[in-house]
Structures are given as C-alpha cells and as structure tokens.
Scaffold this active site. Structure first.
Site, PDB file in Angstrom:
ATOM      1  CD  GLN C 199      -2.825  -1.405   0.171  1.00 17.98           C
ATOM      2  OE1 GLN C 199      -3.659  -0.506   0.040  1.00 17.98           O
ATOM      3  NE2 GLN C 199      -2.771  -2.462  -0.632  1.00 17.98           N
ATOM      4  N   GLY C 240     -11.807   3.000   3.657  1.00 16.96           N
ATOM      5  CA  GLY C 240     -10.909   2.111   2.923  1.00 16.96           C
ATOM      6  C   GLY C 240      -9.924   2.857   2.033  1.00 16.96           C
ATOM      7  CG  HIS C 241      -7.202   0.494  -0.331  1.00 16.94           C
ATOM      8  ND1 HIS C 241      -6.276  -0.494  -0.561  1.00 16.94           N
ATOM      9  CD2 HIS C 241      -8.394  -0.009  -0.737  1.00 16.94           C
ATOM     10  CE1 HIS C 241      -6.878  -1.525  -1.107  1.00 16.94           C
ATOM     11  NE2 HIS C 241      -8.152  -1.262  -1.216  1.00 16.94           N
ATOM     12  CG  ASN C 242      -6.640   3.926  -3.539  1.00 18.48           C
ATOM     13  OD1 ASN C 242      -6.274   2.803  -3.179  1.00 18.48           O
ATOM     14  ND2 ASN C 242      -5.790   4.841  -3.943  1.00 18.48           N
ATOM     15  CB  SER C 260     -11.786   2.462  -5.239  1.00 16.87           C
ATOM     16  OG  SER C 260     -10.431   2.049  -5.178  1.00 16.87           O
TER      17      SER C 260
END
Lengths: 341, 341, 341
Positions: C199, C240-242, C260
């Site tokens: 990450q 969450g990521h992004n 995302s």
C-alpha cells in the site's frame, strides 16, 4: 486447589459423588481433565456430559438425576461456574507481581497525590488534579487527563485513554484501547462550513461497569454522558454524547448509540445494533443483533429488524420485490375488492 | 529499477514490446508515468488502457491481442501485479533504517532474552517471559503482555496491544491499534447484578495472518480463540471469545463475530457483517456486506440479507408493508382459495 | 463573562430584555442557571422554555414573540449557540497551561526542525522528516510516522497514530485513538494463499477536518486516500484505501466505506452505514442510519434500506415471508390474470 467438598461448602451448595476429588481449575465438558471442574448450562452441550473427563461437573438438580459422576448441584450452574472460576482465578494471582507500584517510566504530573496502593504501569501518563482510588491498577500506555476522578479497585488496561474531567466509580474495568470522554459529534451548519459545538460535559461511569476494548464513550455537549451501575459494554461500541444508560444494562460488540438516547435498566442490546439519537428505551428491553431502533420503545420485550439470511441467488429475486411491496399490497387490496363485488 | 525483460524473467512470464524499458515503480493505468508499470485486472478499467502513459502494463493474453504497447503477459494480472509491487517495495527499503535495534525509550523487562535481530520501537513495552522470533519488528507504543510468544519476521505496528499469554505465528502483521487478547464478554446473571466470568484462554494466531487497524480479538473464556494460517482481517473487526477461523479466510472491515462461532477455511466475509455466537460456517462460504448470519451454514456459496437501498420516500411506503407481510400473505392465500372455488 | 448586550454586539444580533444580565457559560433550557445562556433550536424542547432558569435564551424571531424573558434573537439559534459556546470555551482556556512546550518524555527524532510554537505531549513519538505547522498541539501517546506533514493549528489527541507520509491540512482535529494511514486491505489470491499488495499511497486530509476517536483511514494502494476540506468524521468509522470524500461531508459513527468509493460534497451519511467499493455518490446525498449503498447514486436526496423495527414475535412471522416474496408476487400476478379473464 480445592476439593469438591470445599467448593460446595464455599458456595453453600450440595454435591454428589466423591467430595475428596481435588480441583485445580475450570475446563469445558469436552476437554476438561481429571483435576478440573466443568459445568452444563446450555442443553446443546448435554452430549458432552456422558464422556467428560472432568473431575466434577456443576449441574442442576434435574441433570444430576441422570448423571452418576461427581457433581456440584446448583440452581443456576452458569452463575455457580462464574463464582468457581473467579475463585480459581484469584488463587492464581501471584502476590509479588500484584504489589502496588509506580513504574519509573510513567509520567505523573502530581505523584504526591497518589495513594500508595495505586499501581501505574510503564509509559502511562497521569495529568494534574487526578484522583485515583485505593487499589486501582493502571496498566501501560494509559493516559488519564486532567481532573479525572477514578474510584477504588478499578482496572484500567493497556492503552486506554480517559479524557479530562471524566468520573469512574469503583471496581470499573476499562479494557485496552477504550476511550472515555472524547468529544461528542456536535456541529452547526454555518455559511462557510461546519461550526464545532464545544463539548463541555464529561462522562460519568457508575460502579462495577466494564468498558470493552476500543469502545468509545463521548463526553456530553453541555451536560454529561452517564452510565449507571453495573453497565457492561463489549468491544468496539460507540456511545454518543449525552446518552444515559441504566443500571445492569448489557450491550454487545459494535453497537452504536447516537446522541441523547436514553436507555433503561436491565436492557440487553445485541451486537452491531443501532439506536438513533433523542429517543428513550424503557427498562427490560431486548434488542436483537444488528437491529436499528428508530423510535422510542415504551414496552419491555424483544425487538428485531434485520432481514433473514438467504442464498444470494434467492435473495436477489426476493429483494427486488421489497422495492415493489407497496404496489403489491395495493394490487392485493384491489383484487380483494374485485372478488368481493 | 528493473527492465521489462528483467521483470518477465523474474516472474517467469513472457512480454511484448520493448524489453529494455526501465521500470521504477507501479502506477494506475490512468495516472502512471513512463517509468511505471500498471495492470488491467478489472474490465471496468479497460477504458484507460488505450491512453495510458505507463511504460508497461500487466495484462492477460486476451487483452494483449488488442494492445500494441509494452506488456507483461500474465495468467492472473492482479496476482502478478501484487508480486511486482512487492518487488519494487522491497527495493525501496533503505537498509540503514531497517537495521534491527532496540530504541532507548522502550521498556523491556527482560532485554537479555531478546534476539539481536529483533527491533523494538520508541516507547514500547515488553513484559516479562516474552518470546519474540528473529527478524520481528515492533514499532512505537506497542505493549506486549507477559508470556506472549511472537514468531519470526512479524511486524507489530504502532500502538498495537498484545495481551498476556497470546501466541502469534510467523510473518504475522498486526496493524496500528489492534488489540489481541482482551477479555471476552462473559457474564452470568447474579442476584445483585452481573458476575464476570474470568477469561482464562488466550488468542492463537497462525502464520501469515494480518490483523487490521483497531481490530479486536478477544481471548477465550476457558479454551482459546484461534485463527488458522493466512487469515486476513481488515480494520475495526470484532472477534469474540473462542471463535475459530479457518485458513485463508478473509474478513472485511467492521464485521463482528460473536463468541464460539466457528468459521471455515477459504471464506470471504463482507464488511459490516454480523455472525451470531455458537454457530458453524463451513468452508468456502461468501457472506455479503452487512449480512447477519443467525444460523449455521452447511453449504458453500454466497449468502445475503440486507434490504436494497431505495430513495427514502419510496422506502417509507414499502417499509411499512414489511410489517404487514404475514397478513398480506394470508390474504393472498385466501383470495386464491376463493378464486379456486 | 459577557453581558447579553456584549454577546449581541459580538454576534451582530439584537436582543430583548435586560442587556446587563451577566452570562458565564452555556446550559440546557432544562438545567441552565441564571448566569448561563441556553438556546431553543429543536421544537421538541419548546416545553422547557417556559420554566427555564437560564439568564438568557438564544431563540428565533418567531419564538421571541412568545417569550418575555431575556433573549438573543438569531436567524439560526443553533449556529449562534455554537459561536457563543465557542466564545465561552475560549475564555476558559488558561494561558499558562496552553503555552507551547515539548514534554521531556516525548521522543523526537529531529527536534531542531520543530517550530517553537508547537506543543508535544508526554510520551509521544515524532519520527524523522516530519513537518508540523505553527500552533499545532500534539497530546500524549501520539505517534507521527516519518515524512508526515501536519498543517498549522491542528490538535492531535491522545493515542492517535499518523502513519508514514500522510498529510493533514490546517486546523484539523484528530481525536483519541484515530489511525490515519494504516495499510489498505489489498490482497491477490495466489496458489498457496493470499499475496499482500503493498500500500504505497498515503492519506491526504484537507483543512478544517475532524477525525473521530478510534476512526481508521487507510492509506491508498497506489494513489492516495483523500478527504477534502471541512470533512467531519465521527468515531469508529472505517475509510478504505483510495476513498475520496468531498468538502463539507459529514459521516456519523461506525460507518464503513470500502475501497475506491468516491463520496461527493455536502453529503450526510448516517451512523453504521455501509458503502461498497468502487462506486460514486454525487453531491448532496443523505444516507440514513445503517443503510447499505451497493450502487452509485447520481441524484441528490435521501436514501434508506433498513427494515423497520418490530416486536420479535411479530417480526418472526413477517421475516419468514420476506423469503417467499418473489413467490407471493408471482401468485398475486397469477390471481390478477385469472380474475381479469
């Protein structure tokens, strides 16, 4: 070590079989060994009773009639098990390790005010004007904010944070990572963006409460957030500002309670449940897991809201119909009228 | 830096286009630059392939036929991307920073027992009787309780707490704020209030597991809470006492699993899901996001339970009908009978 | 202390009654004393206005007509209350305690780079290459990873962790236990088990944001996770990521947003809600508590998905019907056809 006869005497209960069997600890019916005592409290585990290797078993009078092994006869086997397990746990405590002490790496702003029976773990921080009752143990990495008041014989575990001005009663256990007294979520919409409402209340926790790991309890906006006595919170729970929770209420993990909700006494609130703000729940209410409470509840009893689990393919067919329910209901009523004409 | 040809050789894959293109890192199709390698694994991103500036792209054989740029041809482009990204990540590591060391501010009760390849970050606390395997890195503000056993090449990140007696396998990553081994939620109802059941089990985590940020895993009540090998837990998950999770099972964020639930191998459990206690889920089960599992699942496959999203006005009309469903179903059956007469 | 007339002047508002009444703090209508100012913003509290002991009340023009006591007349009483409460809060600050300082127990890798107006609390850790803006206050047990960039006048509270390379804007408040920049949950399925995707992005938080207690925001997988300006996150939220979140969006506690997802500006997202990954929500969307968003939303407005709460006995009868809904709908259509013939 206690013999079965000694355990029975301590619990003021009768036993059957050999009173001389020596018990060193507790175990499950399935895996207990000869020097352990087990219990049967849930009928789905009855199948393990027949072949248990446990030196003795805590059972009810009814079950005792069908069991020929050593047994402690209890009205409530689970409760008796709790007391027996606590007894063996207390025997395990090594006195030397438990001696009260202040670890040299702890940062304590006013050490002269601490009772000598208080223990402070490594790398913890105790701000100024803090009161900590006799016998309270604070583990490592704990932060106690200014003006906090903690009762006697509390246990504040690793990494817990208790923010400025909050009060804990006696015998409270705060599990690792719990945060008591962070700001409530108070915002007013201004012309350029959100304006923060200062959160000037505190959190007041009664006696004999338990606050789970990584659980958060927000401080009040103006007045306080309040937990009564013997309130038990599991892990990862969120309690909003100005919530009031009655005595003996138990809340399972991951439940969220929004601001200013008032929860009665002796409630059982299931895991992952949600309770919206500014509502009241009366005493003796049971909320099932993951239910969402959107209005006040004035009648004790059990409440549910979650749709039942289905295989996803079946769910897809049914779920699309939930969006047409009102239409379907109107059609059914129409058909009924037509048929009655 | 690696050339495309070198990457292909390392991954034992073929490539198309110029093998000499120099790749320094990974990027997305949309934003990658000439010295980056990207990938196409999800067909909804195919639109970005045509204009990508990436120096090379990891794609499948089929896609390669339609793409004239530099490409690494992979059976599973996402998996190959994972390996390539790991490679560039490992090249980034600056050896000096990674040198094993014990920070002078760490509090270590028995420093003489630590392997010299173990790194302990600032302000961490390692209690007595702890075993830490070679190559394991412990960051700042970590607390490792007495008797904990950690395998080799683990990474315990900032602020994680591992409570007394817990075991971690090799190559386990514990993300910031995770708590392993807090007390399970065990209470028996006494005449005056709740009686705490001592939680005397521990948590046992297998090899290659990942425990997300602020996730909590409770210690067992009598026996242990167990994670198999290669179990991957996202953030903010709650695992109750005596839960058993099988190898390779992946659980997304905010899911709560109640006590004594047994989860099989190779399960995928969606975010915000709930699993009640004392049930069993077999291998290969997929639980969709926010579904509540209230009974054992004996058949692999996908399961759902959440009502579909609707505009609130429409929802209000339909939701009220869900409370009349049984009545409606009886009416429909009545109409059917009437019509058949 | 401020008189009512002074408060009115400061807020550029009019007042009624005695301008000389001295106000020392804020209180609720129900419990305020003579030296406190209260407010009426929610009509369900109107019942308390008549008997309030508050020295003055912030009310709207309409309400003022029916109230004879001292009052500050505001277009938006709740917003004015926010400003007034902030004013009294600022008067409370004791200048000596707030003096910038670096606690001697803090571990700072490059102390020479810190602005002298920055305060670092006890037992905090500041890694290398960190930039911290003027006036920023960092409390106890905070960990700031290498390369982190924090703006001016931020407040990073006890136990928060900000991981390597993340950026915070100005005037950001990070509440206790929040974790910014833990790894996103990225895994590819390999032949022997899961392969971790490094990450390598960071988290970028805009100005005037608030990150709640024990909330987690994951770093991006390749690119970054981004919060705009004036984004307000309550406690126990998982981002969450992004994920990208637009300006002025407010998210209540325990909500989970998967990787995302792109959330618009000025959205209000209810507590315990879930948003699946890779979808877009436009500006001005309201998501009700515990709703699950499974698809993109292109139209502003309010959305719901949760089944309504029912007594469990009633729920059992209705819930079983939700699994037969498609069958019931087909039967209704059949009856309709039959009846029309």
């Amino acid at each position: 070590m206690k013999t079965l006869a000694e355990l029975a005497a301590l619990q003021q209960l009768t036993y059957q079989g050999s009173g001389d069997v020596e018990i060193h600890s507790v175990g499950t019916l399935e895996h207990a060994s000869k020097d352990q005592i087990s219990f049967l409290a849930n009928s789905s585990y009855t199948k393990y009773l027949k072949n248990t290797q446990a030196g003795a078993v805590i059972i009810s009078q009814e079950v005792a009639g069908q069991y020929s092994g050593n047994a402690l006869i209890a009205e409530d086997p689970y409760l008796t098990f709790a007391y027996v397990a606590q007894l063996f746990e207390s025997l395990k405590q090594k006195p030397n390790q438990e001696k009260a002490k202040i670890h040299s790496s702890a940062v304590i702003e006013m050490p002269e005010t601490l009772d000598e029976s208080v223990a402070i773990g490594p790398l913890s921080f105790i701000a100024s004007e803090v009161k900590i009752g006799a016998g309270t143990v604070i583990q490592s990495h704990v932060s106690i904010g200014p003006g906090v008041n903690i009762g006697e014989n509390c246990l504040i575990k690793s990494g817990a944070k208790i923010e400025a001005g909050c009060h804990l009663g006696h015998r409270v256990i705060v599990h690792p990572g719990a945060i008591i007294g962070a700001d409530g979520f108070g915002l007013a919409r201004g012309s350029d963006g959100w304006v923060k409402i200062p959160q000037t209340g505190v959190v007041r926790v009664g006696d004999d409460c338990e606050i789970g790991a990584n659980t958060t309890i927000d401080r009040g906006a103006i007045e306080d957030t309040i937990l009564g006595n013997d309130v038990r919170l599991d892990n990862q729970i969120q309690i909003g500002h100005n919530v009031i929770i009655g005595d003996h209420t138990v809340i399972a993990g991951c439940t969220a309670i929004a601001g200013s909700a008032v929860i009665g006494k002796n409630c059982l609130i299931g895991g992952g449940a949600g309770i919206v703000g500014h509502i009241e729940i009366c005493d003796g209410v049971v909320i099932q897991a993951m239910a969402l409470v959107t209005h006040s509840i004035k009648k004790p009893g059990s409440y549910s809201s979650v749709s039942p689990l289905q295989p996803t393919k079946q769910w897809q067919k049914n779920a699309v119909r939930t969006k047409q329910l009102d239409k379907m209901a109107r059609k059914v009523n129409q058909l009924e009228r037509k048929l009655n004409d």
